[in-house]
Scaffold this motif. Sequence first.
Motif, PDB file in Angstrom:
ATOM      1  N   PHE A  91      35.260  59.772   8.540  1.00  0.00           N
ATOM      2  CA  PHE A  91      34.462  59.280   9.666  1.00  0.00           C
ATOM      3  C   PHE A  91      35.202  59.545  10.973  1.00  0.00           C
ATOM      4  CE2 PHE A  91      33.036  55.834  12.547  1.00  0.00           C
ATOM      5  CZ  PHE A  91      31.673  56.113  12.545  1.00  0.00           C
ATOM      6  N   GLY A  92      34.525  60.177  11.902  1.00  0.00           N
ATOM      7  CA  GLY A  92      35.115  60.473  13.194  1.00  0.00           C
ATOM      8  C   GLY A  92      35.790  61.822  13.277  1.00  0.00           C
ATOM      9  N   THR A  93      35.874  62.528  12.151  1.00  0.00           N
ATOM     10  CA  THR A  93      36.524  63.845  12.161  1.00  0.00           C
ATOM     11  C   THR A  93      35.580  64.952  11.703  1.00  0.00           C
ATOM     12  OG1 THR A  93      37.375  63.501   9.898  1.00  0.00           O
ATOM     13  CG2 THR A  93      38.801  62.833  11.742  1.00  0.00           C
ATOM     14  N   ALA A  94      34.673  64.630  10.792  1.00  0.00           N
ATOM     15  CA  ALA A  94      33.810  65.670  10.220  1.00  0.00           C
ATOM     16  C   ALA A  94      32.641  66.019  11.137  1.00  0.00           C
ATOM     17  CB  ALA A  94      33.284  65.221   8.859  1.00  0.00           C
ATOM     18  N   ARG A  95      32.087  65.009  11.827  1.00  0.00           N
ATOM     19  CA  ARG A  95      30.903  65.251  12.657  1.00  0.00           C
ATOM     20  C   ARG A  95      31.110  64.665  14.047  1.00  0.00           C
ATOM     21  NH1 ARG A  95      26.322  62.552   9.062  1.00  0.00           N
ATOM     22  NH2 ARG A  95      27.901  60.901   9.192  1.00  0.00           N
ATOM     23  N   PRO A  96      30.840  65.435  15.090  1.00  0.00           N
ATOM     24  CA  PRO A  96      30.956  64.905  16.454  1.00  0.00           C
ATOM     25  C   PRO A  96      30.041  63.712  16.704  1.00  0.00           C
ATOM     26  CG  PRO A  96      30.826  67.300  16.483  1.00  0.00           C
ATOM     27  CD  PRO A  96      30.520  66.870  15.076  1.00  0.00           C
ATOM     28  N   SER A  97      28.918  63.669  15.988  1.00  0.00           N
ATOM     29  CA  SER A  97      27.977  62.557  16.185  1.00  0.00           C
ATOM     30  C   SER A  97      28.599  61.218  15.791  1.00  0.00           C
ATOM     31  CB  SER A  97      26.698  62.799  15.376  1.00  0.00           C
ATOM     32  OG  SER A  97      26.999  62.915  13.995  1.00  0.00           O
ATOM     33  N   ASP A  98      29.589  61.253  14.888  1.00  0.00           N
ATOM     34  CA  ASP A  98      30.264  60.004  14.513  1.00  0.00           C
ATOM     35  C   ASP A  98      30.926  59.362  15.720  1.00  0.00           C
ATOM     36  OD1 ASP A  98      29.516  60.440  11.919  1.00  0.00           O
ATOM     37  OD2 ASP A  98      31.487  61.109  11.226  1.00  0.00           O
ATOM     38  N   LEU A  99      31.562  60.172  16.544  1.00  0.00           N
ATOM     39  CA  LEU A  99      32.268  59.647  17.710  1.00  0.00           C
ATOM     40  C   LEU A  99      31.295  59.108  18.754  1.00  0.00           C
ATOM     41  CD1 LEU A  99      35.065  62.341  18.073  1.00  0.00           C
ATOM     42  CD2 LEU A  99      35.182  60.111  16.949  1.00  0.00           C
ATOM     43  N   VAL A 100      30.137  59.757  18.861  1.00  0.00           N
ATOM     44  CA  VAL A 100      29.098  59.234  19.771  1.00  0.00           C
ATOM     45  C   VAL A 100      28.624  57.877  19.280  1.00  0.00           C
ATOM     46  CG1 VAL A 100      26.792  59.634  20.715  1.00  0.00           C
ATOM     47  CG2 VAL A 100      28.378  61.551  20.449  1.00  0.00           C
ATOM     48  N   LEU A 101      28.453  57.747  17.956  1.00  0.00           N
ATOM     49  CA  LEU A 101      28.033  56.473  17.370  1.00  0.00           C
ATOM     50  C   LEU A 101      29.069  55.382  17.621  1.00  0.00           C
ATOM     51  CD1 LEU A 101      26.074  54.841  15.608  1.00  0.00           C
ATOM     52  CD2 LEU A 101      27.324  55.669  13.596  1.00  0.00           C
ATOM     53  N   VAL A 102      30.348  55.735  17.497  1.00  0.00           N
ATOM     54  CA  VAL A 102      31.422  54.770  17.745  1.00  0.00           C
ATOM     55  C   VAL A 102      31.366  54.298  19.199  1.00  0.00           C
ATOM     56  CG1 VAL A 102      33.918  54.481  17.947  1.00  0.00           C
ATOM     57  CG2 VAL A 102      32.951  55.599  15.926  1.00  0.00           C
ATOM     58  N   ALA A 103      31.229  55.239  20.141  1.00  0.00           N
ATOM     59  CA  ALA A 103      31.178  54.880  21.559  1.00  0.00           C
ATOM     60  C   ALA A 103      29.955  54.010  21.857  1.00  0.00           C
ATOM     61  CB  ALA A 103      31.153  56.139  22.422  1.00  0.00           C
ATOM     62  N   TYR A 104      28.818  54.344  21.261  1.00  0.00           N
ATOM     63  CA  TYR A 104      27.604  53.553  21.469  1.00  0.00           C
ATOM     64  C   TYR A 104      27.795  52.132  20.938  1.00  0.00           C
ATOM     65  CZ  TYR A 104      22.835  51.851  20.923  1.00  0.00           C
ATOM     66  OH  TYR A 104      21.707  51.080  20.985  1.00  0.00           O
ATOM     67  N   LYS A 122      36.136  58.192  25.057  1.00  0.00           N
ATOM     68  CA  LYS A 122      35.851  59.000  23.879  1.00  0.00           C
ATOM     69  C   LYS A 122      35.953  58.140  22.618  1.00  0.00           C
ATOM     70  CE  LYS A 122      37.478  63.308  25.978  1.00  0.00           C
ATOM     71  NZ  LYS A 122      38.449  64.434  25.906  1.00  0.00           N
ATOM     72  N   GLY A 123      35.064  58.399  21.695  1.00  0.00           N
ATOM     73  CA  GLY A 123      35.033  57.607  20.472  1.00  0.00           C
ATOM     74  C   GLY A 123      36.353  57.594  19.722  1.00  0.00           C
ATOM     75  N   ARG A 124      37.092  58.689  19.803  1.00  0.00           N
ATOM     76  CA  ARG A 124      38.366  58.760  19.089  1.00  0.00           C
ATOM     77  C   ARG A 124      39.369  57.732  19.631  1.00  0.00           C
ATOM     78  NH1 ARG A 124      39.062  62.642  15.810  1.00  0.00           N
ATOM     79  NH2 ARG A 124      37.607  64.004  16.929  1.00  0.00           N
ATOM     80  N   GLU A 125      39.286  57.416  20.927  1.00  0.00           N
ATOM     81  CA  GLU A 125      40.184  56.412  21.500  1.00  0.00           C
ATOM     82  C   GLU A 125      39.943  55.050  20.866  1.00  0.00           C
ATOM     83  OE1 GLU A 125      40.658  56.132  25.712  1.00  0.00           O
ATOM     84  OE2 GLU A 125      40.127  58.246  26.004  1.00  0.00           O
ATOM     85  N   TYR A 126      38.695  54.736  20.607  1.00  0.00           N
ATOM     86  CA  TYR A 126      38.376  53.449  19.996  1.00  0.00           C
ATOM     87  C   TYR A 126      38.896  53.390  18.560  1.00  0.00           C
ATOM     88  CZ  TYR A 126      35.160  53.281  23.962  1.00  0.00           C
ATOM     89  OH  TYR A 126      34.616  53.303  25.226  1.00  0.00           O
ATOM     90  N   LEU A 127      38.741  54.481  17.829  1.00  0.00           N
ATOM     91  CA  LEU A 127      39.238  54.507  16.453  1.00  0.00           C
ATOM     92  C   LEU A 127      40.753  54.377  16.407  1.00  0.00           C
ATOM     93  CD1 LEU A 127      36.983  57.315  14.911  1.00  0.00           C
ATOM     94  CD2 LEU A 127      36.718  54.829  14.699  1.00  0.00           C
ATOM     95  N   ARG A 128      41.437  55.041  17.337  1.00  0.00           N
ATOM     96  CA  ARG A 128      42.898  54.933  17.378  1.00  0.00           C
ATOM     97  C   ARG A 128      43.340  53.511  17.713  1.00  0.00           C
ATOM     98  NH1 ARG A 128      43.212  60.443  19.724  1.00  0.00           N
ATOM     99  NH2 ARG A 128      42.983  59.503  21.796  1.00  0.00           N
ATOM    100  N   ARG A 129      42.539  52.807  18.473  1.00  0.00           N
ATOM    101  CA  ARG A 129      42.877  51.444  18.844  1.00  0.00           C
ATOM    102  C   ARG A 129      42.623  50.468  17.707  1.00  0.00           C
ATOM    103  NH1 ARG A 129      45.458  47.632  22.070  1.00  0.00           N
ATOM    104  NH2 ARG A 129      44.300  45.691  21.902  1.00  0.00           N
ATOM    105  N   LEU A 130      41.527  50.634  16.992  1.00  0.00           N
ATOM    106  CA  LEU A 130      41.051  49.602  16.076  1.00  0.00           C
ATOM    107  C   LEU A 130      41.486  49.759  14.622  1.00  0.00           C
ATOM    108  CD1 LEU A 130      37.394  49.348  17.412  1.00  0.00           C
ATOM    109  CD2 LEU A 130      39.282  47.790  17.895  1.00  0.00           C
TER     110      LEU A 130
END
Length: 243
Positions: free
Chosen positions: A126-139, A42-50
């Motif tokens: 970023f990563g909280t307002a729109r679900p598409s942000d997390l998809v972008l992070v994962a991509y 999940k994109g949120r995991e990457y944000l929590r890491r980085l």
Amino acid sequence: MTASREVTALRWAGIVACCPAGLILIAWALFRDFRYPDDNAKGREYLRRLLPHHIGEMQVLLVLLMGIATMFFILLLAMTYTMRAGHATPSALVMASSATAFTAVTTTVCAIYGTIMLMGHGYPQFGTARPSDLVLVAYTWNLAQTLYQLSAVLLGGAWSAVVVANRAHLVLPRALGSWGAGIVAAINVGSAGSIFASTGPWSPGSSYTFGIQAGTTYAWMAIAGAALLRRTHTQPHGDTRAQ
């Protein structure tokens, strides 16, 4: 004059060859936690890491510095083999072109990877307002990881050229320059097979794949660098041929 230039090239090759291993130790001291999110998490995991404490930016700088050190080590080896042969050999040209291409790809990976931190720190929502942000992070994460792992094939080409060059001109110790470099080449090329794993620790750039590929590469480089430094120290002005 040629002997002096060769000693200088080998001495610098020995120094830069030990740099990546040193940078990994620095990373260990800075981060301590080497648990790494797998691809397609999940994109949120990457944000929590980085994002916390600018860990992502420091990782980008460390990877970039390791790539540059690897390139200069290979270029200095190629220069030495060329001086031994008296002309540019195909193996030296393969080493130089593969190393340059690898570093260019690594720089691109760092730029892609750094975009996550740039967006995360630049846009507080970023990563909280729109679900598409997390998809972008994962991509973005998957793209950077896959591109890095495929770039290891370029390193494999450089190490394979070392095997060929060292048979003709013994710059590295025989064991390091033959089967040692051959094993490292095979591991780098083989690591590209991780693209068939969509997630988990064996997916591109993930903990097991990166650990084996980078670990063996930089351990071999550190051993080769130590051997070169020892030889140029004991034979500072004389014959620097490996035994």
